[in-house]
Scaffold this motif. Structure first.
Motif, PDB file in Angstrom:
ATOM      1  N   ILE A 136     -31.632 -26.158  -5.840  1.00  0.00           N
ATOM      2  CA  ILE A 136     -32.988 -26.058  -7.185  1.00  0.00           C
ATOM      3  C   ILE A 136     -32.572 -25.736  -7.962  1.00  0.00           C
ATOM      4  CG2 ILE A 136     -34.917 -25.415  -7.789  1.00  0.00           C
ATOM      5  CD1 ILE A 136     -35.215 -27.183  -4.897  1.00  0.00           C
ATOM      6  N   ALA A 137     -32.713 -25.833  -9.074  1.00  0.00           N
ATOM      7  CA  ALA A 137     -31.522 -26.369 -10.172  1.00  0.00           C
ATOM      8  C   ALA A 137     -32.245 -25.397 -10.991  1.00  0.00           C
ATOM      9  CB  ALA A 137     -31.967 -27.799 -11.314  1.00  0.00           C
ATOM     10  N   PRO A 138     -30.805 -24.246 -11.317  1.00  0.00           N
ATOM     11  CA  PRO A 138     -31.347 -23.363 -11.935  1.00  0.00           C
ATOM     12  C   PRO A 138     -32.467 -22.803 -13.087  1.00  0.00           C
ATOM     13  CG  PRO A 138     -29.204 -23.296 -11.466  1.00  0.00           C
ATOM     14  CD  PRO A 138     -29.447 -25.000 -11.955  1.00  0.00           C
ATOM     15  N   ASP A 139     -32.510 -24.433 -14.054  1.00  0.00           N
ATOM     16  CA  ASP A 139     -33.958 -23.738 -15.060  1.00  0.00           C
ATOM     17  C   ASP A 139     -35.070 -24.351 -13.907  1.00  0.00           C
ATOM     18  OD1 ASP A 139     -32.723 -26.776 -14.533  1.00  0.00           O
ATOM     19  OD2 ASP A 139     -33.600 -27.794 -15.813  1.00  0.00           O
ATOM     20  N   VAL A 140     -34.518 -25.058 -13.568  1.00  0.00           N
ATOM     21  CA  VAL A 140     -36.637 -25.372 -12.668  1.00  0.00           C
ATOM     22  C   VAL A 140     -36.439 -23.761 -11.918  1.00  0.00           C
ATOM     23  CG1 VAL A 140     -37.573 -25.865 -11.013  1.00  0.00           C
ATOM     24  CG2 VAL A 140     -35.915 -27.492 -12.195  1.00  0.00           C
ATOM     25  N   VAL A 141     -35.142 -23.152 -11.655  1.00  0.00           N
ATOM     26  CA  VAL A 141     -35.692 -21.835 -11.105  1.00  0.00           C
ATOM     27  C   VAL A 141     -36.567 -20.704 -12.348  1.00  0.00           C
ATOM     28  CG1 VAL A 141     -34.833 -19.786 -10.319  1.00  0.00           C
ATOM     29  CG2 VAL A 141     -34.580 -22.144  -8.909  1.00  0.00           C
ATOM     30  N   LEU A 142     -35.868 -20.671 -13.333  1.00  0.00           N
ATOM     31  CA  LEU A 142     -35.805 -19.954 -14.311  1.00  0.00           C
ATOM     32  C   LEU A 142     -37.294 -20.422 -14.418  1.00  0.00           C
ATOM     33  CD1 LEU A 142     -32.612 -19.729 -15.024  1.00  0.00           C
ATOM     34  CD2 LEU A 142     -33.359 -17.626 -14.531  1.00  0.00           C
ATOM     35  N   ALA A 143     -37.570 -21.518 -14.937  1.00  0.00           N
ATOM     36  CA  ALA A 143     -39.700 -22.043 -15.408  1.00  0.00           C
ATOM     37  C   ALA A 143     -40.254 -21.672 -14.256  1.00  0.00           C
ATOM     38  CB  ALA A 143     -39.308 -23.414 -15.941  1.00  0.00           C
ATOM     39  N   ALA A 144     -39.956 -21.355 -12.939  1.00  0.00           N
ATOM     40  CA  ALA A 144     -40.855 -21.583 -12.237  1.00  0.00           C
ATOM     41  C   ALA A 144     -41.023 -19.522 -11.808  1.00  0.00           C
ATOM     42  CB  ALA A 144     -40.183 -22.119 -10.625  1.00  0.00           C
ATOM     43  N   LEU A 145     -40.111 -18.947 -11.752  1.00  0.00           N
ATOM     44  CA  LEU A 145     -40.756 -17.851 -11.899  1.00  0.00           C
ATOM     45  C   LEU A 145     -40.644 -17.004 -13.296  1.00  0.00           C
ATOM     46  CD1 LEU A 145     -36.018 -16.988 -10.833  1.00  0.00           C
ATOM     47  CD2 LEU A 145     -38.489 -16.824  -9.860  1.00  0.00           C
ATOM     48  N   GLU A 146     -40.563 -17.497 -14.469  1.00  0.00           N
ATOM     49  CA  GLU A 146     -41.416 -16.945 -15.295  1.00  0.00           C
ATOM     50  C   GLU A 146     -43.105 -17.039 -15.141  1.00  0.00           C
ATOM     51  OE1 GLU A 146     -42.150 -15.302 -19.134  1.00  0.00           O
ATOM     52  OE2 GLU A 146     -40.492 -15.089 -18.337  1.00  0.00           O
ATOM     53  N   ILE A 147     -43.305 -17.984 -14.370  1.00  0.00           N
ATOM     54  CA  ILE A 147     -44.173 -18.630 -14.374  1.00  0.00           C
ATOM     55  C   ILE A 147     -44.913 -17.457 -13.255  1.00  0.00           C
ATOM     56  CG2 ILE A 147     -46.139 -19.861 -12.917  1.00  0.00           C
ATOM     57  CD1 ILE A 147     -43.826 -22.575 -14.385  1.00  0.00           C
ATOM     58  N   VAL A 148     -43.584 -17.548 -11.901  1.00  0.00           N
ATOM     59  CA  VAL A 148     -44.668 -16.121 -11.284  1.00  0.00           C
ATOM     60  C   VAL A 148     -44.740 -14.269 -12.290  1.00  0.00           C
ATOM     61  CG1 VAL A 148     -43.364 -15.768  -9.194  1.00  0.00           C
ATOM     62  CG2 VAL A 148     -43.518 -17.634  -9.396  1.00  0.00           C
ATOM     63  N   ARG A 149     -43.735 -13.935 -12.460  1.00  0.00           N
ATOM     64  CA  ARG A 149     -43.836 -13.365 -13.465  1.00  0.00           C
ATOM     65  C   ARG A 149     -45.255 -12.892 -14.318  1.00  0.00           C
ATOM     66  NH1 ARG A 149     -43.054 -10.916 -18.420  1.00  0.00           N
ATOM     67  NH2 ARG A 149     -42.710 -12.529 -19.093  1.00  0.00           N
ATOM     68  N   ARG A 150     -44.980 -13.877 -14.771  1.00  0.00           N
ATOM     69  CA  ARG A 150     -46.863 -13.667 -15.497  1.00  0.00           C
ATOM     70  C   ARG A 150     -47.914 -13.597 -14.556  1.00  0.00           C
ATOM     71  NH1 ARG A 150     -44.622 -17.961 -19.089  1.00  0.00           N
ATOM     72  NH2 ARG A 150     -45.821 -19.282 -17.822  1.00  0.00           N
ATOM     73  N   ASP A 151     -47.559 -14.287 -13.776  1.00  0.00           N
ATOM     74  CA  ASP A 151     -48.761 -14.221 -12.704  1.00  0.00           C
ATOM     75  C   ASP A 151     -48.835 -12.473 -11.834  1.00  0.00           C
ATOM     76  OD1 ASP A 151     -51.200 -15.560 -10.894  1.00  0.00           O
ATOM     77  OD2 ASP A 151     -50.124 -15.135  -9.106  1.00  0.00           O
ATOM     78  N   TYR A 152     -48.024 -12.302 -11.456  1.00  0.00           N
ATOM     79  CA  TYR A 152     -48.087 -10.985 -11.090  1.00  0.00           C
ATOM     80  C   TYR A 152     -48.417  -9.525 -12.292  1.00  0.00           C
ATOM     81  CZ  TYR A 152     -47.187 -12.731  -6.133  1.00  0.00           C
ATOM     82  OH  TYR A 152     -47.637 -12.832  -5.088  1.00  0.00           O
ATOM     83  N   GLU A 153     -47.302  -9.794 -13.525  1.00  0.00           N
ATOM     84  CA  GLU A 153     -48.126  -9.156 -14.363  1.00  0.00           C
ATOM     85  C   GLU A 153     -50.025  -8.853 -14.152  1.00  0.00           C
ATOM     86  OE1 GLU A 153     -45.931 -10.388 -17.622  1.00  0.00           O
ATOM     87  OE2 GLU A 153     -44.201  -8.744 -17.032  1.00  0.00           O
ATOM     88  N   SER A 154     -50.139 -10.597 -14.466  1.00  0.00           N
ATOM     89  CA  SER A 154     -51.657 -10.101 -15.037  1.00  0.00           C
ATOM     90  C   SER A 154     -52.285  -9.372 -13.629  1.00  0.00           C
ATOM     91  CB  SER A 154     -51.732 -11.943 -14.786  1.00  0.00           C
ATOM     92  OG  SER A 154     -53.878 -11.634 -14.365  1.00  0.00           O
ATOM     93  N   LYS A 155     -51.740  -9.579 -12.641  1.00  0.00           N
ATOM     94  CA  LYS A 155     -52.635  -9.259 -11.111  1.00  0.00           C
ATOM     95  C   LYS A 155     -52.363  -7.678 -10.915  1.00  0.00           C
ATOM     96  CE  LYS A 155     -51.900 -13.357  -8.268  1.00  0.00           C
ATOM     97  NZ  LYS A 155     -51.658 -13.671  -7.044  1.00  0.00           N
ATOM     98  N   ALA A 156     -50.903  -6.846 -11.739  1.00  0.00           N
ATOM     99  CA  ALA A 156     -50.303  -5.700 -11.574  1.00  0.00           C
ATOM    100  C   ALA A 156     -51.677  -4.991 -13.013  1.00  0.00           C
ATOM    101  CB  ALA A 156     -49.445  -5.319 -12.060  1.00  0.00           C
ATOM    102  N   HIS A 157     -51.602  -5.538 -13.669  1.00  0.00           N
ATOM    103  CA  HIS A 157     -52.827  -4.831 -14.616  1.00  0.00           C
ATOM    104  C   HIS A 157     -54.625  -5.095 -13.994  1.00  0.00           C
ATOM    105  CE1 HIS A 157     -54.437  -4.431 -18.261  1.00  0.00           C
ATOM    106  NE2 HIS A 157     -55.822  -5.487 -18.210  1.00  0.00           N
TER     107      HIS A 157
END
Length: 56
Positions: free
Chosen positions: A25-46
């Protein structure tokens, strides 16, 4: 320290890195996907801990 004795988050990170690298998986795709995952899990943590400082 061996991976066997590592904290859970380190084990998860290693597993994710291996999965992403094995699938070339290309690094730019990984970083974009990780940002989506981070936002999702921050919302769940909140939602789980709405009174934690910084979660207000």
């Amino acid at each position: 320290m061996s991976l066997k004795d590592a904290p859970l988050e380190v084990k998860l990170a290693v597993d994710l890195i291996m999965l992403l690298e094995d699938n070339d998986i290309a690094p730019d795709v990984v970083l974009a996907a990780l940002e989506i995952v981070r936002r999702d899990y921050e919302s769940k943590a909140h939602a789980a801990n709405p009174h934690v400082p910084g979660n207000e």
